[in-house]
Design a protein around this motif. Structure first.
Motif, mmCIF file in Angstrom:
data_model
loop_
_atom_site.group_PDB
_atom_site.id
_atom_site.type_symbol
_atom_site.label_atom_id
_atom_site.label_comp_id
_atom_site.label_asym_id
_atom_site.label_seq_id
_atom_site.Cartn_x
_atom_site.Cartn_y
_atom_site.Cartn_z
ATOM 1 N N ILE A 1 -5.537 7.617 4.292
ATOM 2 C CA ILE A 1 -6.530 7.261 2.988
ATOM 3 C C ILE A 1 -5.116 6.373 2.163
ATOM 4 C CG2 ILE A 1 -7.382 7.504 0.572
ATOM 5 C CD1 ILE A 1 -8.638 9.716 2.108
ATOM 6 N N TYR A 2 -5.267 5.013 1.709
ATOM 7 C CA TYR A 2 -4.535 4.530 1.027
ATOM 8 C C TYR A 2 -4.354 3.986 -0.192
ATOM 9 C CZ TYR A 2 -1.987 3.724 5.740
ATOM 10 O OH TYR A 2 -1.349 4.474 6.760
ATOM 11 N N LYS A 3 -3.449 3.595 -0.960
ATOM 12 C CA LYS A 3 -3.452 3.358 -2.243
ATOM 13 C C LYS A 3 -3.110 1.690 -2.671
ATOM 14 C CE LYS A 3 -2.102 3.447 -6.855
ATOM 15 N NZ LYS A 3 -1.465 3.797 -8.511
ATOM 16 N N SER B 1 -8.669 2.321 -4.005
ATOM 17 C CA SER B 1 -8.220 3.492 -2.380
ATOM 18 C C SER B 1 -9.365 2.309 -1.219
ATOM 19 C CB SER B 1 -8.606 3.930 -2.496
ATOM 20 O OG SER B 1 -7.461 5.408 -2.684
ATOM 21 N N ASP B 2 -8.042 2.542 -0.104
ATOM 22 C CA ASP B 2 -8.708 2.547 0.666
ATOM 23 C C ASP B 2 -8.672 3.018 2.429
ATOM 24 O OD1 ASP B 2 -6.332 0.844 0.872
ATOM 25 O OD2 ASP B 2 -6.759 -0.306 3.135
ATOM 26 N N CYS C 1 -7.481 9.418 -5.814
ATOM 27 C CA CYS C 1 -7.075 10.256 -5.098
ATOM 28 C C CYS C 1 -6.457 10.506 -4.030
ATOM 29 C CB CYS C 1 -7.178 9.045 -2.994
ATOM 30 S SG CYS C 1 -6.971 9.887 -1.446
ATOM 31 N N GLY C 2 -6.041 12.230 -5.058
ATOM 32 C CA GLY C 2 -4.523 12.570 -4.668
ATOM 33 C C GLY C 2 -4.833 13.964 -3.771
ATOM 34 N N GLN C 3 -3.472 14.316 -3.322
ATOM 35 C CA GLN C 3 -3.953 15.423 -2.193
ATOM 36 C C GLN C 3 -2.579 16.445 -2.070
ATOM 37 O OE1 GLN C 3 -3.271 14.841 2.050
ATOM 38 N NE2 GLN C 3 -4.644 15.902 2.761
ATOM 39 N N ARG D 1 1.133 -1.201 0.099
ATOM 40 C CA ARG D 1 0.085 0.476 0.203
ATOM 41 C C ARG D 1 0.821 0.932 -0.044
ATOM 42 N NH1 ARG D 1 -1.516 -0.176 6.470
ATOM 43 N NH2 ARG D 1 0.369 0.574 7.137
ATOM 44 N N ARG D 2 0.302 2.193 -0.420
ATOM 45 C CA ARG D 2 1.269 3.999 -0.902
ATOM 46 C C ARG D 2 -0.321 4.807 0.156
ATOM 47 N NH1 ARG D 2 2.453 7.321 -4.746
ATOM 48 N NH2 ARG D 2 1.515 5.982 -6.051
#
Length: 839
Positions: free
Chosen positions: A112-114, A149-150, A245-247, A101-102
């Motif tokens: 939040i992980y990918k 994403s999780d 998902c991006g930040q 995961r990342r």
């Protein structure tokens, strides 16, 4: 957060623990059942010492001799970060685990992980395994990569507004739900009690923890967990979403503001570009994505004390029964309407879902073409607009669905208007949830959503007190950071649905894209065409298998043998509906009475059943965000933390020279930024001229002006052929000397030779032109069809004789329960059938 998988010959033991390794749960899975799933969860919470003793006893008890070490005891299989689910094909069950995961984002201390890698473990042991030759092919389908994403503590399937609305409700409204939940908690073991001093009558600081059902429309592993969700403790369940998902971090004079983009793809009617179009019979549309834009002040982390703002947009295919035939191998297959819907039944089902989730008003931004020489996209507009008018006549005027039709492609080709300015005008007048669509919901839709998001970002920063007026300009660090985030968002969604990255980007519509962008656009178009023609079918099969809309059985044909997956996504067509929905009262019961508030956020009995309320000590470890986020119990490198590694406006975009205004809202020249936004340029003058050209574009004209300038179809064709490439290529700086002009021409020819291996500026040989003209003449002379009148718009109706009509009428009467008398020929035919079939 961490799961260790141990095994022996008869069982798998899954030992799950929290991040601090202080609480553990154990799950036991039987390996002696060849085709059944047997899971035991004792619901007990172990401390570190207890779980070590338990595993030691299990290891010692499974050895054949005392003191023997080897494979007969417990052995470690794998370590994972979560359970995706359990799946079975033609043999036994598999468990799918997250192995890599990342971290992608932080929202209120929730990570939040990918999901970057998974592992699938076969549960039954080899002694009871029943092999099947097609099992491996199904396993390959499931291993097709999806960017999921999780999160462990935040509900990604709902919006931030929904999640915070639950937390802000007073406890008195939850009295009925809380009482039953408290009784259940009091009957559990002492380790689940609220406070060690509660029984002694000492005051405790009690808070109410909420557990809510996810919104299953955006959950992709709901079917994989369906078998076990009522058996295991909810801590084992992890619901994942598919999308993006991006930040990024916006630094305003050292004050951190996080901009987060979360895209949730719908798991209903999911698929690839040409294989999933329009809507199914339940109102679910293809390529439906809910994009949420969250802005919050990162200097205060918690939800209760921090400042948060959220804006939601939706994209999705036109909610009609339509499709495109890909058997012709055309880049743009003709659009066809598969079923007449005079009462807008499928559109009513779709907008009813939106009213329940978002409330009113709902604004439709339809970007498909209005005027074409041959009807293509216009077919959809001509059907959607009457459907909206039909639905609005039964709604109160205050809650009407707003419909905005704007031909974005025609505006792009017009010399008199600026596309982004017109989109900004539309965005300024939007109040509510905007639903944007074109045909594919990819390039045009992403640019339109970016402009609406840019306008919303200005108001979000204004509401947080970061700027003095709700207005953001292009060529600032803030907008460049936001544009990069939105392009990553668009590329990811385009790869998932269309098979390639975006073809037309924001720079294309600003007309500042470098001329090398044309070759990239060509490659992306070819990549999209190749993916649609050759790999989309396998990707569609993988999606159908993962979502469990298709479940393999021995008695059924294999997934790759199905001629179509239409009936997998149209479940209600397999049975007659028990009750018909009203064509006039087309919304669900209770929805209209609460508008403009969405029904899903109303405190009513239906929504209360989805909640579980539990009293906990405010310092309980399970809700301690501080410990979860900062991890004071372990040694962490500051440079490896996510907040340092994430995209930063000061590091990525702010000029490195001394004395420059560090504000991210200052307009900068492209060459002044820390990251190149236009690519490598030959001279600074060319870059300046490009900026001036883009900045001096005229304001958008009125609708009448556009209509008057494009009445003639031949003029439109000439505009289509030549104007796009001229305007999208940056204007070259004219030089007076002919030598410098020849040098530029030689450089262009040399750069064109590099990617293609030939000189594109050189005209083709006469021999090649003769071959092309001969093939073109041959195509024109060959008839397209054997019918006298046959095209994508009209076809000759077949002529049915009297006998055929009699057979059809008899079939209809039989379906209505009216059997006609059997004649002698019928009896002879039936007798012959029985003799040939059974004798």
């Amino acid at each position: 957060n961490i799961i260790h998988v141990l095994k022996n010959l008869y069982r798998y033991f899954l030992v799950g623990s929290n991040q601090a390794q202080t609480k553990h749960r154990v799950l036991k899975i039987d390996r002696t059942e060849p085709k059944d799933l047997v899971i035991i969860d004792d619901k007990h919470v172990y401390n570190h010492q207890e779980v070590r003793e338990l595993l030691s006893r299990l290891d010692l008890g499974n050895r054949t001799k005392i003191g023997q070490k080897g494979s007969s005891g417990l052995s470690r299989a794998v370590s994972a970060f979560g359970i995706v689910g359990f799946v079975r094909f033609l043999e036994g069950y598999y468990i799918v685990l997250i192995t890599k995961r990342r971290k992608m984002a932080d929202i209120g201390g929730h990570s939040i992980y990918k999901i970057e890698d998974t592992s699938m473990i076969y549960i039954p042991n080899d002694s009871v395994r029943i092999t099947h030759p097609d099992e491996a092919r199904y396993c390959q389908f499931l291993f097709t990569c999806f960017p999921f994403s999780d999160t462990y503590s935040y509900d990604l399937s709902h919006s931030l507004q929904y999640n915070l609305t639950l937390l802000q409700r007073p406890y008195e409204l939850w009295s009925s739900a809380a009482s039953s939940a408290e009784e259940e908690v009091h009957t559990q073991s002492k380790q689940d009690s609220f406070d060690i001093f509660e029984d002694e009558g000492l005051p405790t600081q009690v808070v109410y923890g909420l557990q809510n059902e996810p919104y299953y429309k955006y959950v992709w592993n709901g079917k994989l967990l369906e078998r076990v969700k009522d058996i295991v403790h909810h801590d084992w369940l992890m619901y994942i979403i598919h999308g993006f998902c991006g930040q990024s971090k916006l630094l305003i004079y050292g004050r951190p503001v996080y901009i987060t983009l979360i895209a949730r793809r719908s798991s209903k009617f999911a698929g690839t570009r040409f294989l999933k179009r329009g809507a199914n019979c339940e109102g679910d549309v293809a390529n439906e994505v809910e994009t949420e834009q969250i802005v919050h002040d990162a200097s205060v982390m918690s939800f209760t004390a921090g400042s948060y703002s959220s804006y939601v947009q939706v994209r999705g295919s036109v909610p009609l029964y339509w499709s495109q035939d890909i058997s012709t191998m055309m880049p743009k297959p003709p659009i066809r309407l598969d079923q007449a819907d005079p009462y807008a039944h499928v559109a009513a089902l779709h907008f009813n879902q939106m009213l329940q989730r978002f409330g009113s008003p709902i604004i439709i931004l339809n970007l498909v073409k209005k005027r074409e020489k041959r009807k293509h996209e216009k077919i959809l507009s001509e059907e959607l607009y009457p459907a909206v008018i039909n639905l609005n006549q039964f709604l109160p005027p205050d809650h009407w669905i707003d419909y905005i039709a704007w031909d974005m492609a025609r505006y792009t080709k017009s010399k008199l208007c600026n596309v982004l300015d017109r989109l900004s005008m539309i965005a300024e007048n939007v109040t509510g949830v905007l639903r944007t669509n074109c045909v594919d919901c990819l390039d045009r839709t992403n640019t339109a959503q970016f402009m609406v998001g840019k306008c919303a970002l200005a108001y979000q920063l204004y509401a947080l007190g970061m700027i003095d007026k709700p207005k953001l300009q292009f060529d600032t660090d803030c907008v460049r950071l936001f544009e990069e985030l939105y392009e990553d968002h668009g590329d990811t969604l385009s790869l998932q649905y269309g098979g390639s990255q975006l073809v037309h980007r924001v720079k294309t519509y600003r007309k500042i894209a470098p001329w090398t962008q044309h070759s990239k656009d060509i490659m992306q178009t070819l990549s999209r065409y190749y993916s649609n023609a050759f790999s989309d079918a396998d990707r569609q099969d993988a999606i159908n298998l993962f979502l469990q809309v298709y479940q393999p059985l021995e008695s059924k044909p294999h997934l790759w043998e199905l001629p179509t997956d239409f009936y997998l996504h149209q479940r209600s067509t397999m049975a007659l509906p028990q009750e018909r929905r009203s064509y006039t009262l087309w919304w669900s019961e209770g929805t209209l009475s609460y508008l403009p508030v969405p029904y899903d956020e109303v405190t009513c009995e239906d929504n209360m059943r989805k909640m579980k309320v539990k009293r906990v000590n405010r310092f309980d470890e399970s809700i301690d965000i501080y410990t979860e986020f900062f991890k004071p119990y372990e040694l962490t490198s500051f440079d490896d933390t996510f907040c340092i590694a994430m995209t930063n406006s000061a590091r990525e975009f702010m000029p490195k020279t001394v004395g420059v205004d560090p504000s991210p809202f200052t307009v900068r020249k492209p060459e002044e930024t820390g990251k190149s936004v236009l690519g490598n340029k030959s001279s600074k003058e060319e870059t300046l001229l490009q900026r001036k050209t883009a900045a001096s574009a005229p304001p958008p004209p009125s609708e009448e002006a556009i209509t008057s300038t494009s009445e003639d179809d031949s003029e439109e064709d000439r505009d289509d052929d030549g104007s796009v490439s001229q305007r999208s290529t940056p204007i070259k700086l004219l030089t007076e000397s002919g030598e410098s002009a020849r040098t530029q021409e030689q450089q262009q020819q040399q750069s064109a030779r590099e990617p293609y291996g030939l000189n594109l500026a050189k005209p083709p040989a006469e021999k090649d032109l003769l071959i092309y003209e001969r093939q073109e003449l041959k195509l024109i002379q060959e008839p397209v069809s054997c019918f006298t009148e046959d095209s994508i718009y009209a076809v000759c109706p077949p002529q049915a004789d009297r006998d055929s009509r009699d057979v059809f009428e008899s079939h209809v009467m039989t379906g209505q329960g009216q059997m006609r008398a059997l004649c002698r020929d019928d009896m002879l035919m039936y007798r012959e059938y029985v003799k040939n079939r059974y004798m």
